[in-house]
Write a protein that holds these residues in place. Structure first.
Motif, PDB file in Angstrom:
ATOM      1  N   GLY A  42       0.467  -0.932  -0.013  1.00 26.74           N
ATOM      2  CA  GLY A  42      -0.026  -0.053  -0.256  1.00 26.74           C
ATOM      3  C   GLY A  42       1.013   0.986   0.251  1.00 26.74           C
ATOM      4  O   GLY A  42       0.499   2.368   0.413  1.00 26.74           O
ATOM      5  N   ILE A  43       1.777   1.300  -0.608  1.00 24.35           N
ATOM      6  CA  ILE A  43       2.817   2.630  -0.769  1.00 24.35           C
ATOM      7  C   ILE A  43       2.652   3.361  -2.386  1.00 24.35           C
ATOM      8  O   ILE A  43       2.661   2.368  -3.062  1.00 24.35           O
ATOM      9  N   SER A  44       3.277   4.393  -1.853  1.00 22.59           N
ATOM     10  CA  SER A  44       3.324   5.185  -3.353  1.00 22.59           C
ATOM     11  C   SER A  44       4.396   4.781  -4.785  1.00 22.59           C
ATOM     12  O   SER A  44       5.307   3.926  -3.350  1.00 22.59           O
ATOM     13  N   HIS A  45       4.325   4.584  -5.481  1.00 21.43           N
ATOM     14  CA  HIS A  45       5.577   3.971  -6.339  1.00 21.43           C
ATOM     15  C   HIS A  45       5.251   4.288  -8.013  1.00 21.43           C
ATOM     16  O   HIS A  45       4.665   5.297  -8.530  1.00 21.43           O
ATOM     17  N   GLN A  46       6.752   5.147  -8.216  1.00 16.95           N
ATOM     18  CA  GLN A  46       7.070   5.891  -9.412  1.00 16.95           C
ATOM     19  C   GLN A  46       8.561   5.464  -9.844  1.00 16.95           C
ATOM     20  O   GLN A  46       9.022   5.289  -8.897  1.00 16.95           O
ATOM     21  N   ARG A  47       8.494   5.199 -11.020  1.00 19.65           N
ATOM     22  CA  ARG A  47       9.804   5.013 -11.585  1.00 19.65           C
ATOM     23  C   ARG A  47      11.387   5.798 -12.056  1.00 19.65           C
ATOM     24  O   ARG A  47      12.078   5.359 -11.080  1.00 19.65           O
ATOM     25  N   GLU A  48      11.008   7.115 -11.926  1.00 21.36           N
ATOM     26  CA  GLU A  48      12.158   8.065 -11.501  1.00 21.36           C
ATOM     27  C   GLU A  48      11.861   8.778 -10.327  1.00 21.36           C
ATOM     28  O   GLU A  48      11.046   8.709  -9.212  1.00 21.36           O
ATOM     29  N   MET A  49      12.692   8.561 -10.045  1.00 16.93           N
ATOM     30  CA  MET A  49      12.957   9.584  -8.750  1.00 16.93           C
ATOM     31  C   MET A  49      12.657  10.901  -8.638  1.00 16.93           C
ATOM     32  O   MET A  49      13.482  11.867  -9.017  1.00 16.93           O
ATOM     33  N   ASP A  50      11.605  11.626  -7.534  1.00 16.64           N
ATOM     34  CA  ASP A  50      11.708  12.904  -7.560  1.00 16.64           C
ATOM     35  C   ASP A  50      12.144  13.598  -5.949  1.00 16.64           C
ATOM     36  O   ASP A  50      12.169  12.766  -4.989  1.00 16.64           O
ATOM     37  N   LEU A  51      13.175  14.366  -6.311  1.00 12.83           N
ATOM     38  CA  LEU A  51      14.575  15.129  -5.122  1.00 12.83           C
ATOM     39  C   LEU A  51      13.473  15.796  -4.258  1.00 12.83           C
ATOM     40  O   LEU A  51      14.162  15.842  -3.350  1.00 12.83           O
ATOM     41  N   SER A  52      12.277  16.550  -4.620  1.00 15.13           N
ATOM     42  CA  SER A  52      11.814  17.033  -3.846  1.00 15.13           C
ATOM     43  C   SER A  52      10.621  16.311  -3.402  1.00 15.13           C
ATOM     44  O   SER A  52       9.617  16.856  -1.807  1.00 15.13           O
TER      45      SER A  52
END
Length: 319
Positions: free
Chosen positions: A236-246
Protein backbone atom coordinates in the motif's frame (compact mmCIF):
# COMPACT_ATOMS: atom_id res chain seq x y z
CA UNK A 1 28.94 6.86 9.40
CA UNK A 2 26.95 4.26 11.34
CA UNK A 3 27.09 0.73 10.03
CA UNK A 4 24.54 -2.08 10.20
CA UNK A 5 21.63 0.01 11.45
CA UNK A 6 18.24 -0.06 9.79
CA UNK A 7 15.75 1.20 12.38
CA UNK A 8 14.39 4.62 11.58
CA UNK A 9 13.28 7.26 14.03
CA UNK A 10 10.16 9.10 12.93
CA UNK A 11 11.89 12.37 13.84
CA UNK A 12 14.67 11.83 11.29
CA UNK A 13 14.31 12.55 7.60
CA UNK A 14 15.86 9.53 5.95
CA UNK A 15 16.12 8.21 2.41
CA UNK A 16 17.12 4.62 1.65
CA UNK A 17 18.96 3.56 -1.50
CA UNK A 18 19.40 -0.13 -2.32
CA UNK A 19 22.19 -1.25 -4.65
CA UNK A 20 21.94 -4.52 -6.57
CA UNK A 21 24.34 -7.30 -5.67
CA UNK A 22 25.47 -10.60 -7.14
CA UNK A 23 24.95 -14.09 -5.81
CA UNK A 24 27.93 -15.87 -4.32
CA UNK A 25 28.68 -19.39 -3.19
CA UNK A 26 29.50 -19.69 0.48
CA UNK A 27 31.91 -22.33 1.62
CA UNK A 28 30.12 -25.11 3.43
CA UNK A 29 26.91 -24.78 1.43
CA UNK A 30 25.72 -27.33 -1.09
CA UNK A 31 27.61 -26.45 -4.23
CA UNK A 32 25.78 -28.98 -6.37
CA UNK A 33 23.03 -26.38 -6.82
CA UNK A 34 23.16 -22.65 -7.55
CA UNK A 35 22.36 -20.12 -4.81
CA UNK A 36 18.66 -19.47 -4.35
CA UNK A 37 17.86 -15.98 -5.61
CA UNK A 38 19.81 -12.77 -5.93
CA UNK A 39 20.52 -11.07 -2.58
CA UNK A 40 18.21 -8.14 -3.37
CA UNK A 41 15.40 -10.56 -4.25
CA UNK A 42 15.80 -12.35 -0.91
CA UNK A 43 16.05 -9.03 0.96
CA UNK A 44 12.81 -7.65 -0.48
CA UNK A 45 10.68 -10.80 -0.58
CA UNK A 46 12.18 -13.25 1.92
CA UNK A 47 13.85 -16.62 1.49
CA UNK A 48 10.79 -18.25 -0.10
CA UNK A 49 11.15 -15.83 -3.06
CA UNK A 50 7.51 -15.61 -4.24
CA UNK A 51 8.54 -13.56 -7.27
CA UNK A 52 5.76 -14.69 -9.62
CA UNK A 53 2.76 -13.55 -7.52
CA UNK A 54 4.47 -10.23 -6.76
CA UNK A 55 5.07 -9.62 -10.48
CA UNK A 56 1.46 -10.61 -11.22
CA UNK A 57 0.22 -8.18 -8.59
CA UNK A 58 2.22 -5.39 -10.21
CA UNK A 59 1.27 -6.12 -13.81
CA UNK A 60 -2.46 -6.70 -13.47
CA UNK A 61 -5.56 -5.46 -11.71
CA UNK A 62 -6.43 -8.99 -10.64
CA UNK A 63 -7.07 -9.95 -7.04
CA UNK A 64 -4.26 -12.40 -6.33
CA UNK A 65 -5.15 -15.29 -4.03
CA UNK A 66 -2.43 -15.11 -1.34
CA UNK A 67 -2.53 -18.89 -0.85
CA UNK A 68 -2.29 -19.88 -4.50
CA UNK A 69 1.09 -21.06 -5.79
CA UNK A 70 1.80 -19.17 -9.01
CA UNK A 71 4.51 -19.61 -11.64
CA UNK A 72 5.92 -17.05 -14.06
CA UNK A 73 6.60 -18.17 -17.64
CA UNK A 74 8.82 -16.00 -19.83
CA UNK A 75 9.58 -16.35 -23.55
CA UNK A 76 13.37 -16.14 -23.88
CA UNK A 77 16.31 -16.61 -26.21
CA UNK A 78 18.92 -19.27 -25.50
CA UNK A 79 22.15 -18.37 -27.28
CA UNK A 80 24.15 -21.34 -28.51
CA UNK A 81 27.92 -21.29 -28.03
CA UNK A 82 30.27 -24.08 -29.06
CA UNK A 83 29.45 -26.31 -26.10
CA UNK A 84 26.60 -24.80 -24.08
CA UNK A 85 23.58 -22.50 -24.08
CA UNK A 86 23.44 -19.03 -22.50
CA UNK A 87 20.22 -17.37 -21.38
CA UNK A 88 19.83 -13.82 -22.71
CA UNK A 89 18.20 -11.11 -20.61
CA UNK A 90 14.70 -10.12 -21.69
CA UNK A 91 15.91 -6.56 -22.22
CA UNK A 92 18.16 -7.89 -24.99
CA UNK A 93 15.54 -9.64 -27.12
CA UNK A 94 13.13 -6.77 -27.99
CA UNK A 95 9.99 -8.90 -27.87
CA UNK A 96 6.93 -6.92 -29.01
CA UNK A 97 3.45 -7.31 -27.58
CA UNK A 98 2.21 -8.66 -30.93
CA UNK A 99 4.98 -11.26 -31.12
CA UNK A 100 4.36 -12.32 -27.54
CA UNK A 101 0.63 -12.75 -28.15
CA UNK A 102 1.24 -14.80 -31.30
CA UNK A 103 3.77 -17.12 -29.65
CA UNK A 104 1.50 -17.42 -26.62
CA UNK A 105 -1.43 -18.60 -28.76
CA UNK A 106 0.66 -21.35 -30.35
CA UNK A 107 1.69 -22.98 -27.06
CA UNK A 108 -1.24 -22.13 -24.81
CA UNK A 109 -3.04 -25.50 -25.14
CA UNK A 110 0.14 -27.40 -24.24
CA UNK A 111 0.86 -25.19 -21.23
CA UNK A 112 -2.64 -25.42 -19.80
CA UNK A 113 -2.80 -29.17 -20.35
CA UNK A 114 0.46 -29.86 -18.52
CA UNK A 115 -0.16 -27.37 -15.71
CA UNK A 116 -3.79 -28.45 -15.30
CA UNK A 117 -4.87 -24.80 -15.02
CA UNK A 118 -5.82 -21.84 -17.16
CA UNK A 119 -3.32 -19.04 -17.62
CA UNK A 120 -4.22 -16.23 -15.21
CA UNK A 121 -2.63 -13.32 -17.04
CA UNK A 122 -0.61 -12.81 -20.20
CA UNK A 123 1.72 -9.82 -20.24
CA UNK A 124 4.21 -8.86 -22.92
CA UNK A 125 7.18 -10.51 -21.20
CA UNK A 126 5.60 -12.51 -18.40
CA UNK A 127 2.82 -15.08 -18.39
CA UNK A 128 1.30 -16.32 -15.12
CA UNK A 129 -0.37 -19.60 -14.27
CA UNK A 130 -1.12 -21.62 -11.10
CA UNK A 131 1.92 -23.85 -10.71
CA UNK A 132 -0.06 -27.08 -10.33
CA UNK A 133 2.27 -30.10 -10.63
CA UNK A 134 5.30 -27.79 -10.96
CA UNK A 135 4.78 -26.12 -7.57
CA UNK A 136 7.80 -27.83 -6.01
CA UNK A 137 10.35 -26.99 -8.70
CA UNK A 138 13.47 -25.12 -7.60
CA UNK A 139 13.89 -22.29 -10.11
CA UNK A 140 15.89 -19.10 -10.67
CA UNK A 141 14.81 -15.77 -12.11
CA UNK A 142 15.98 -14.56 -15.50
CA UNK A 143 17.68 -11.71 -13.62
CA UNK A 144 19.85 -14.26 -11.82
CA UNK A 145 20.43 -16.78 -14.62
CA UNK A 146 20.93 -14.56 -17.68
CA UNK A 147 24.36 -14.44 -19.26
CA UNK A 148 25.20 -17.83 -17.79
CA UNK A 149 25.41 -21.43 -18.92
CA UNK A 150 21.86 -22.66 -18.35
CA UNK A 151 22.93 -26.23 -17.50
CA UNK A 152 23.37 -25.23 -13.86
CA UNK A 153 20.34 -22.92 -13.74
CA UNK A 154 17.65 -25.18 -15.14
CA UNK A 155 14.77 -26.11 -12.79
CA UNK A 156 15.55 -28.89 -10.32
CA UNK A 157 13.49 -31.28 -8.27
CA UNK A 158 13.09 -30.39 -4.60
CA UNK A 159 10.82 -32.81 -2.76
CA UNK A 160 9.34 -34.85 -5.61
CA UNK A 161 11.53 -36.62 -8.15
CA UNK A 162 10.60 -36.31 -11.82
CA UNK A 163 8.96 -32.88 -11.87
CA UNK A 164 11.97 -31.23 -13.52
CA UNK A 165 11.86 -33.91 -16.21
CA UNK A 166 8.18 -33.13 -16.86
CA UNK A 167 9.06 -29.44 -17.25
CA UNK A 168 11.89 -30.20 -19.69
CA UNK A 169 9.48 -32.29 -21.79
CA UNK A 170 7.05 -29.37 -22.05
CA UNK A 171 9.89 -26.95 -22.67
CA UNK A 172 11.21 -29.11 -25.53
CA UNK A 173 7.75 -29.29 -27.14
CA UNK A 174 7.49 -25.50 -27.01
CA UNK A 175 10.99 -25.08 -28.46
CA UNK A 176 10.08 -27.25 -31.45
CA UNK A 177 6.85 -25.34 -32.09
CA UNK A 178 8.55 -21.96 -31.93
CA UNK A 179 11.48 -23.09 -34.07
CA UNK A 180 9.21 -23.16 -37.14
CA UNK A 181 6.95 -20.28 -36.14
CA UNK A 182 6.58 -17.33 -38.58
CA UNK A 183 7.32 -14.91 -35.71
CA UNK A 184 10.88 -16.18 -35.54
CA UNK A 185 11.25 -16.17 -39.31
CA UNK A 186 10.34 -12.48 -39.33
CA UNK A 187 12.63 -11.74 -36.39
CA UNK A 188 15.52 -13.44 -38.20
CA UNK A 189 14.93 -11.25 -41.25
CA UNK A 190 15.16 -8.17 -39.02
CA UNK A 191 18.33 -9.46 -37.36
CA UNK A 192 16.70 -10.10 -33.97
CA UNK A 193 17.38 -13.17 -31.83
CA UNK A 194 14.78 -15.90 -32.06
CA UNK A 195 12.39 -16.62 -29.20
CA UNK A 196 13.41 -20.23 -28.84
CA UNK A 197 12.49 -21.30 -25.32
CA UNK A 198 10.26 -20.74 -22.31
CA UNK A 199 11.67 -20.04 -18.83
CA UNK A 200 9.85 -20.88 -15.61
CA UNK A 201 10.68 -19.14 -12.33
CA UNK A 202 9.40 -17.26 -9.31
CA UNK A 203 7.15 -20.09 -8.12
CA UNK A 204 5.48 -19.15 -4.84
CA UNK A 205 2.52 -17.60 -3.04
CA UNK A 206 2.01 -14.15 -1.56
CA UNK A 207 1.46 -15.50 1.95
CA UNK A 208 5.11 -16.60 1.98
CA UNK A 209 6.45 -13.08 1.37
CA UNK A 210 8.53 -11.53 4.16
CA UNK A 211 9.36 -7.88 3.55
CA UNK A 212 12.11 -6.00 5.44
CA UNK A 213 11.08 -4.03 8.51
CA UNK A 214 12.47 -0.77 7.11
CA UNK A 215 9.66 -0.64 4.54
CA UNK A 216 7.17 -0.02 7.37
CA UNK A 217 8.43 3.57 7.54
CA UNK A 218 8.60 4.14 3.78
CA UNK A 219 6.06 6.37 2.09
CA UNK A 220 7.40 6.28 -1.47
CA UNK A 221 9.14 3.60 -3.54
CA UNK A 222 11.20 4.54 -6.61
CA UNK A 223 12.63 2.33 -9.34
CA UNK A 224 11.96 0.61 -12.65
CA UNK A 225 12.28 -3.01 -11.62
CA UNK A 226 8.94 -4.82 -12.12
CA UNK A 227 9.15 -6.34 -8.64
CA UNK A 228 8.83 -2.90 -7.07
CA UNK A 229 5.41 -2.27 -8.63
CA UNK A 230 3.92 -5.39 -7.07
CA UNK A 231 5.75 -4.87 -3.79
CA UNK A 232 4.43 -1.31 -3.49
CA UNK A 233 0.89 -2.45 -4.24
CA UNK A 234 1.15 -5.26 -1.68
CA UNK A 235 2.34 -2.82 1.00
CA UNK A 236 0.00 0.00 0.00
CA UNK A 237 2.91 2.35 -0.75
CA UNK A 238 3.06 4.85 -3.62
CA UNK A 239 5.42 3.90 -6.45
CA UNK A 240 6.97 5.73 -9.37
CA UNK A 241 9.73 4.80 -11.78
CA UNK A 242 11.77 8.01 -11.62
CA UNK A 243 13.09 9.55 -8.42
CA UNK A 244 11.58 12.86 -7.36
CA UNK A 245 14.28 14.82 -5.53
CA UNK A 246 11.62 17.02 -3.92
CA UNK A 247 10.04 13.95 -2.26
CA UNK A 248 12.95 12.05 -0.74
CA UNK A 249 11.96 11.96 2.94
CA UNK A 250 10.92 8.42 3.94
CA UNK A 251 11.62 7.25 0.42
CA UNK A 252 13.17 3.99 -0.80
CA UNK A 253 14.84 3.48 -4.18
CA UNK A 254 16.22 0.54 -6.12
CA UNK A 255 17.45 1.98 -9.40
CA UNK A 256 19.44 0.60 -12.32
CA UNK A 257 22.12 3.28 -12.16
CA UNK A 258 22.52 4.40 -8.52
CA UNK A 259 25.58 6.46 -9.41
CA UNK A 260 23.30 8.74 -11.45
CA UNK A 261 21.24 9.42 -8.33
CA UNK A 262 24.22 10.14 -6.10
CA UNK A 263 24.65 13.86 -6.81
CA UNK A 264 21.01 14.60 -6.05
CA UNK A 265 21.06 12.58 -2.83
CA UNK A 266 24.39 14.04 -1.74
CA UNK A 267 23.16 17.59 -2.32
CA UNK A 268 19.97 16.87 -0.38
CA UNK A 269 22.13 15.86 2.57
CA UNK A 270 24.51 18.80 2.30
CA UNK A 271 21.57 21.23 1.91
CA UNK A 272 19.96 19.71 5.03
CA UNK A 273 16.90 18.47 3.16
CA UNK A 274 17.71 15.02 4.57
CA UNK A 275 19.13 14.05 7.96
CA UNK A 276 20.26 10.56 6.99
CA UNK A 277 20.96 8.51 3.91
CA UNK A 278 20.83 4.75 4.29
CA UNK A 279 22.65 2.69 1.68
CA UNK A 280 21.93 -1.03 1.46
CA UNK A 281 24.27 -3.17 -0.59
CA UNK A 282 25.33 -6.80 -0.73
CA UNK A 283 29.11 -7.32 -0.59
CA UNK A 284 29.83 -11.03 -1.16
CA UNK A 285 26.09 -11.63 -1.27
CA UNK A 286 25.48 -10.49 2.32
CA UNK A 287 23.20 -7.58 3.20
CA UNK A 288 24.94 -4.50 4.58
CA UNK A 289 23.24 -1.38 6.01
CA UNK A 290 25.16 1.88 6.28
CA UNK A 291 23.74 5.18 7.45
CA UNK A 292 25.39 8.44 6.41
CA UNK A 293 24.89 11.93 7.77
CA UNK A 294 26.12 15.11 6.08
CA UNK A 295 29.40 15.07 8.01
CA UNK A 296 30.12 11.54 6.71
CA UNK A 297 30.06 12.68 3.10
CA UNK A 298 33.38 14.53 3.15
CA UNK A 299 36.72 12.87 2.56
CA UNK A 300 38.94 12.59 5.60
CA UNK A 301 42.24 14.44 5.20
CA UNK A 302 45.26 15.22 7.37
CA UNK A 303 45.34 18.67 5.72
CA UNK A 304 42.66 20.03 8.04
CA UNK A 305 43.08 23.61 6.77
CA UNK A 306 41.90 22.63 3.29
CA UNK A 307 38.24 22.35 2.37
CA UNK A 308 37.47 18.65 1.95
CA UNK A 309 35.72 17.34 -1.15
CA UNK A 310 32.50 15.29 -0.93
CA UNK A 311 32.87 11.57 -1.47
CA UNK A 312 32.22 10.25 -4.96
CA UNK A 313 29.84 7.37 -5.61
CA UNK A 314 32.79 5.14 -6.46
CA UNK A 315 34.32 5.88 -3.07
CA UNK A 316 31.02 5.17 -1.31
CA UNK A 317 30.47 1.74 -2.87
CA UNK A 318 34.11 0.67 -2.60
CA UNK A 319 34.41 1.46 1.12
Amino acid sequence: MTANLSSQSSALRRFTLMVSGEDTLDSGLNQNAPPSGLPQERFLLGDQLPIAPVLLLGQSDLTVNPNEVIACLQPVHLHATRDHLILMAQSQIDLTAEESASLFGVVLPFIEEDFGHKVIFQGQRDWFIPAGPFANLATHSVDQAHGRNIDWWMPRDKSEIGIAKLWRKLQNEIQMLWHIDPVNEERAQRGYPSINSLWISGIGKLVDMHTPDLLRNVGQIYGEHPLLVGLAKYLGISHQREMDLSKLVNGFAWVDQPKNAWDGLKNAMLNQDLDELEIIDFPKGKVRHRIFTAKDLHKKSWAFWKKSEPLTWKEIVSS
